[in-house]
Design an enzyme around this catalytic site. Structure first.
Site, mmCIF file in Angstrom:
data_model
loop_
_atom_site.group_PDB
_atom_site.id
_atom_site.type_symbol
_atom_site.label_atom_id
_atom_site.label_comp_id
_atom_site.label_asym_id
_atom_site.label_seq_id
_atom_site.Cartn_x
_atom_site.Cartn_y
_atom_site.Cartn_z
ATOM 1 N N VAL A 112 0.788 -1.285 -0.234
ATOM 2 C CA VAL A 112 -0.200 0.109 0.034
ATOM 3 C C VAL A 112 0.791 1.193 -0.051
ATOM 4 C CG1 VAL A 112 -1.946 -1.181 1.045
ATOM 5 C CG2 VAL A 112 -0.261 -0.002 2.390
ATOM 6 N N THR A 163 6.548 2.090 2.605
ATOM 7 C CA THR A 163 7.980 2.492 2.657
ATOM 8 C C THR A 163 8.204 3.738 1.917
ATOM 9 O OG1 THR A 163 8.673 -0.030 2.690
ATOM 10 C CG2 THR A 163 10.306 1.872 1.848
ATOM 11 N N LYS A 166 13.362 -0.800 10.980
ATOM 12 C CA LYS A 166 12.320 -1.998 10.296
ATOM 13 C C LYS A 166 12.720 -3.165 11.071
ATOM 14 C CE LYS A 166 9.893 -3.581 6.770
ATOM 15 N NZ LYS A 166 8.680 -3.261 6.207
ATOM 16 N N THR A 173 11.053 -9.295 5.610
ATOM 17 C CA THR A 173 10.797 -10.316 5.049
ATOM 18 C C THR A 173 11.036 -10.432 3.590
ATOM 19 O OG1 THR A 173 8.502 -9.911 4.662
ATOM 20 C CG2 THR A 173 9.314 -10.961 6.702
ATOM 21 N N PRO A 214 2.053 10.581 -4.466
ATOM 22 C CA PRO A 214 1.709 10.478 -5.840
ATOM 23 C C PRO A 214 2.038 9.052 -6.320
ATOM 24 C CG PRO A 214 2.656 12.667 -5.464
ATOM 25 C CD PRO A 214 2.788 11.844 -4.470
#
Length: 245
Positions: free
Chosen positions: A13, A16, A37, A41, A201
């Site tokens: 989604v 990052t 973090k 994975t 964006p």
């Protein structure tokens, strides 16, 4: 706010890139930033992970830390068990974030997948680490169909744990949003009970890093050291009137 937890409503989604934008805006505002973090994975031992991507986009002054890395792209608990590696506890995550906060103005803790993805055998999640930290949680949501449900479920889960949902950022706002995206944008604040704090964006991660850093503040609200306006954005992308009206 010295520690901010960043959680998605699910995978892919834009967590990052949103974390990178927040880091870039904070650095531009003169703050020292670290990104944590806890569990990476689906990345090999010599491959750059999400924390490294934040540094690439936001700049080399950002401190990056990973606590565990698991080779398969699965929930951290599952990936750890399949790899025969140790899992992470909420205390491990909270202790690392607190240590980073001693030397940085802002620590961004980026989750793995959604809020309630399991990190260990006991079923602990990113939410449990946020409780230990007493930190607000920023929710990164998708733009399209289905996001009202997943975002509202996430904010309700936060409030059920007496955590503060700081707001919602749309992780990838399309250049040509369809009707669902435009209606979702208008409905998200009421549905989730939290303000919109930005919209990144689509394709921003592909920008040259120097341009990313220059533009990041324009994608985020003042609460995240940016200049983005919820009111102006909603006005610009207001959905057309109902059919027949």
């Amino acid at each position: 706010m010295s520690v901010l937890v960043v959680s998605g409503t699910g995978t892919e989604v834009g967590k990052t890139v949103v974390t990178s934008a927040i880091a870039a805006a904070a650095v531009a505002a003169g703050r020292s930033v670290a990104v944590l973090k806890p569990a990476q994975t689906g990345v090999g031992p010599d491959e750059p992970g999400d924390a490294a991507e934040v540094v690439r986009l936001a700049g080399p002054t950002v401190t990056a830390m990973e606590l565990a890395r698991y080779p398969e792209p699965l929930a951290p608990d599952t990936a750890a068990r399949r790899a025969g590696l140790a899992t992470l506890s909420p205390a491990d995550i909270a202790d690392a974030a607190r240590e980073l906060s001693l030397h940085h103005d802002l620590v961004l803790v980026e989750g793995a997948g959604g809020l309630l993805v399991r990190f260990d055998e006991a079923g602990h999640t990113l939410a449990d680490a946020a409780v230990l930290l007493g930190a607000p949680v920023l929710v990164v949501a998708a733009a399209g169909l289905g996001t009202l449900n997943s975002t509202t479920l996430t904010t309700e889960a936060l409030r059920a744990r007496e955590l503060t949902p700081l707001g919602v950022v749309v992780g990838s706002w399309p250049a040509s949003p369809d009707l669902a995206c435009r209606c979702n944008l208008a409905d998200l604040p009421a549905s989730s009970g939290t303000p919109l704090l930005g919209a990144v964006p689509e394709g921003s991660a592909a920008l040259p890093p120097s341009r990313f850093r220059t533009e990041a503040a324009a994608w985020l609200a003042p609460a995240l050291a940016g200049t983005w306006s919820q009111e102006s954005f909603l006005t610009a992308w207001a959905p057309p009137g109902p059919v027949g009206v």
